[in-house]
Design a protein around this motif. Structure first.
Motif, mmCIF file in Angstrom:
data_model
loop_
_atom_site.group_PDB
_atom_site.id
_atom_site.type_symbol
_atom_site.label_atom_id
_atom_site.label_comp_id
_atom_site.label_asym_id
_atom_site.label_seq_id
_atom_site.Cartn_x
_atom_site.Cartn_y
_atom_site.Cartn_z
ATOM 1 N N LYS A 29 -1.618 4.166 -1.926
ATOM 2 C CA LYS A 29 -2.430 3.986 -0.343
ATOM 3 C C LYS A 29 -2.157 3.840 0.906
ATOM 4 O O LYS A 29 -1.675 4.277 1.026
ATOM 5 N N ASP A 82 1.913 -6.832 3.902
ATOM 6 C CA ASP A 82 0.409 -6.093 3.500
ATOM 7 C C ASP A 82 0.305 -4.859 4.809
ATOM 8 O O ASP A 82 1.476 -5.474 5.702
ATOM 9 N N GLN A 105 -5.117 0.373 4.933
ATOM 10 C CA GLN A 105 -6.844 -0.673 5.342
ATOM 11 C C GLN A 105 -7.001 -1.089 6.225
ATOM 12 O O GLN A 105 -8.077 -1.393 6.642
ATOM 13 N N GLU A 157 -19.412 -0.194 -0.895
ATOM 14 C CA GLU A 157 -17.672 -1.068 -0.748
ATOM 15 C C GLU A 157 -16.798 0.047 0.010
ATOM 16 O O GLU A 157 -15.725 -0.946 0.373
ATOM 17 N N CYS A 198 -10.983 -4.044 2.968
ATOM 18 C CA CYS A 198 -10.759 -4.999 1.142
ATOM 19 C C CYS A 198 -10.328 -4.241 0.168
ATOM 20 O O CYS A 198 -10.516 -2.916 0.407
ATOM 21 N N SER A 199 -8.995 -5.056 0.224
ATOM 22 C CA SER A 199 -8.521 -3.408 -0.866
ATOM 23 C C SER A 199 -9.119 -3.702 -2.192
ATOM 24 O O SER A 199 -8.972 -2.853 -3.018
ATOM 25 N N SER A 200 -9.575 -4.404 -2.856
ATOM 26 C CA SER A 200 -10.613 -4.020 -4.174
ATOM 27 C C SER A 200 -11.491 -3.857 -3.403
ATOM 28 O O SER A 200 -12.667 -3.674 -4.307
ATOM 29 N N GLY A 201 -11.840 -3.211 -2.250
ATOM 30 C CA GLY A 201 -13.381 -2.409 -2.431
ATOM 31 C C GLY A 201 -12.694 -0.590 -2.301
ATOM 32 O O GLY A 201 -12.182 -0.167 -3.373
ATOM 33 N N HIS A 210 1.191 -0.960 0.241
ATOM 34 C CA HIS A 210 -0.195 0.000 0.186
ATOM 35 C C HIS A 210 1.184 1.247 -0.098
ATOM 36 O O HIS A 210 0.625 2.435 -0.286
ATOM 37 N N ASP A 265 1.939 1.708 -3.752
ATOM 38 C CA ASP A 265 0.623 1.855 -4.458
ATOM 39 C C ASP A 265 0.427 3.445 -4.386
ATOM 40 O O ASP A 265 -0.427 3.453 -4.764
ATOM 41 N N THR A 290 -12.444 -14.527 -0.413
ATOM 42 C CA THR A 290 -13.445 -13.768 -0.224
ATOM 43 C C THR A 290 -13.839 -14.329 1.066
ATOM 44 O O THR A 290 -15.422 -14.927 0.963
ATOM 45 N N THR A 319 -12.106 1.726 1.967
ATOM 46 C CA THR A 319 -12.005 1.000 3.001
ATOM 47 C C THR A 319 -11.751 1.162 3.905
ATOM 48 O O THR A 319 -11.087 0.273 5.216
#
Lengths: 286, 251
Positions: free
Chosen positions: A19, A276, A22, A104, A43-46, A14, A17, A150, A49
């Motif tokens: 970001k 992470d 999270q 999301e 959630c990384s793809s949310g 993160h 990137d 998931t 978040t």
């Protein structure tokens, strides 16, 4: 006496990137021997978040404080879980509406531990690790993860349960949540003592570990919870991360932060360190 | 470290006899990181006449540090040095949080007299930061350090050698225990010893020597400001891996 502290930090991915972190962690206690800690992993793809993790975490903490203030006498841990989960959901729903957040944005897992004079339990919705350092020097660990990475998020309780089941193959009876139980012996030996597959419908309700008896018998030194970032620290296995994270030198003040900051600093000297985001929080019993 | 009392404990410096220090027990510390601060003050006979100003300077510096945003992360030790003390050095107090120090009440009038055990003072200042810093580091605290040795003359009565100080400083700046360490030798009314003090500073590896000039009220007020500013700067440097960079070379 119970002491609490928490820590969270951004991971390498993160950071690279651009970001935000999270993961989030909170802790609290009071003079009546209530102690509570909570972590959330966005959630990384949310969506946003990082905010969702904070909202879920604060919602859990507020739900616990509400439960304490009601002064209701609980005979069963299950009743406490029901009250916290329902209060948490109400807060998440209200706050996200008031802030006009997207659905999301709210996708974050949650693990919390609550302890009062009568009960101590951990509750996990999603994934992560619960670890209990015993007085005899061993550490018991429960690791939870969902198939295809998931996980179920508390915010799915806002009417997305069916979609979640469909995403996992449209059969709620299917085993998609894995619970691994591990022990680090007092001698440092790491052993897997059991792997259990759980049904989607079971996992959606969250998993509770009742620690009341162990605490009552004086067997427990520390209960700690970790986000799944603990599994992605370059240079260490996740069991090493847990074991070393809980090797507190002293337990005053910011004891979790001190230990984690030192561990991350040390591991980053030779390796990449946390890939992470990581969140952790602990209740120490003495 | 054996127990000294409920909150403080006593430690030895290196392997040298007679050099000890005290510090708050780490069980009483709650933050994640600390800057160790040592102020060593010359109270030899030649300081007589401006000891009141020197005391005011100390009080002002400590009061200023208490107002710093980093005050909760500072642990201060103040030592006095002169041959009037048994081992050349006396602790006014060991490493303790600023919240536990009231300079106006705790710092009494300085008693002056005797010769100048400057090397003992430096050895005690740096050595104690290494020894106590190791204890903090072993307990997972982040730790760096800064020391000020304020003198009006060259050494004439020490048990510690330059080599002993050099070894302690080398250990302090190695990064093995302390994240970083800054040491400042400050001369007051010491113009005639400038060469000797500068040579001593270079020989043992003290970070810098500063000639603060004459012991006037104005100069000592600026010295107090310099000390508190330098402490804040070093404390803010914590976590960067290096020492603070903005310590002024003049007062």
């Amino acid at each position: 006496m119970k002491r609490v502290d928490e820590y969270f930090t951004i991971g390498l991915q993160h950071r690279a990137d651009g970001k935000p972190c999270q993961d989030h962690a909170l802790s609290g206690h009071d003079a009546q021997e209530h102690a509570y800690v909570s972590i959330a992993d966005g959630c990384s793809s949310g969506g946003a978040t990082d905010m969702g993790a904070r909202i879920v975490n604060y919602a859990t903490m507020q739900a616990i404080k509400n439960m304490i203030s009601w002064r209701r006498k609980y005979d069963l841990v299950a009743d406490m879980v029901t009250d916290v989960v329902s209060q948490r959901l109400l807060t998440i729903d209200r706050v996200h509406r008031e802030l006009h957040m997207q659905y999301e944005d709210l996708l974050a897992t949650n693990i919390y531990v609550f302890s009062n004079q009568a009960h101590t339990y951990a509750h996990v919705v999603g994934d992560g690790i619960i670890a209990v350092a015993m007085v005899n020097g061993s550490t018991e660990m429960w690791r939870y993860f969902w198939a295809d990475n998931t996980p179920y998020y508390p915010a799915y309780d806002l009417g997305k349960q069916e979609q979640f089941i469909i995403a996992h193959g449209a059969d709620g009876m299917k085993n998609r949540l894995t619970e691994e139980q591990w022990i680090i012996g007092a001698d440092g030996q790491v052993t897997c003592v059991g792997i259990t597959e759980q049904m989607i419908l079971h996992g959606m309700r969250g998993v509770t570990i009742d620690l009341t008896e162990k605490i009552r018998c004086g067997l427990v030194k520390t209960v700690a919870i970790f986000s799944d970032g603990a599994e992605l620290v370059d240079g260490l296995t996740w069991q090493q991360v847990i074991g070393q994270s809980m090797a507190y030198k002293n337990v005053t003040g910011a004891f979790v932060k001190r230990r984690m900051m030192r561990l991350m600093r040390d591991v980053s000297k030779e390796y990449k360190g946390p890939l992470d985001d990581i969140a952790c929080a602990a209740i120490h019993f003495s | 470290m054996p127990r000294l009392n409920d909150s403080m404990e006593f430690g030895k410096i290196g392997g040298a006899n007679g050099f000890g220090f005290s510090g708050i027990r780490t069980e009483h510390l709650g933050a994640t990181e600390y800057t160790l601060v040592t102020i060593a003050i010359d109270v030899t006979g030649s300081v007589g006449g401006f000891e009141a100003e020197l005391l005011r300077c100390l009080k002002t510096a400590v009061d200023a540090c208490k107002k710093s945003p980093r005050s909760d992360n500072l642990l201060l030790r103040v030592i006095l040095f002169s041959t009037i003390y048994a081992n050349g050095v006396e602790e006014l107090h060991g490493f303790k949080p600023l919240a536990d120090i009231d300079p106006q009440k705790d710092y009494k009038q300085l008693r002056t007299g005797g010769g100048t055990p400057l090397r003992d003072a430096c050895y005690s200042a740096i050595g104690a930061m290494n020894a106590y810093g190791k204890k903090l580091s072993d307990d997972d605290f982040g730790v760096n350090a800064i020391a000020f040795i304020i003198t009006d003359g060259d050494d004439n009565a020490s048990a510690a050698t330059e080599n002993m100080i050099k070894q302690e400083i080398a250990q302090a700046i190695s990064g093995e225990i302390l994240e970083s360490m800054v040491s400042v030798l400050i001369g007051i009314n010491a113009a005639s010893y400038k060469n000797e003090l500068e040579e001593f500073q270079l020989n043992v590896g003290i970070t810098q020597y500063i000639d603060a000039g004459d012991a006037t009220a104005g100069k000592l007020a600026r010295l107090a400001e310099f000390v508190s500013r330098s402490i804040a700067s070093q404390s803010q440097a914590m976590g960067t891996g290096g020492p603070s960079q903005n310590i002024s070379a003049t007062i």
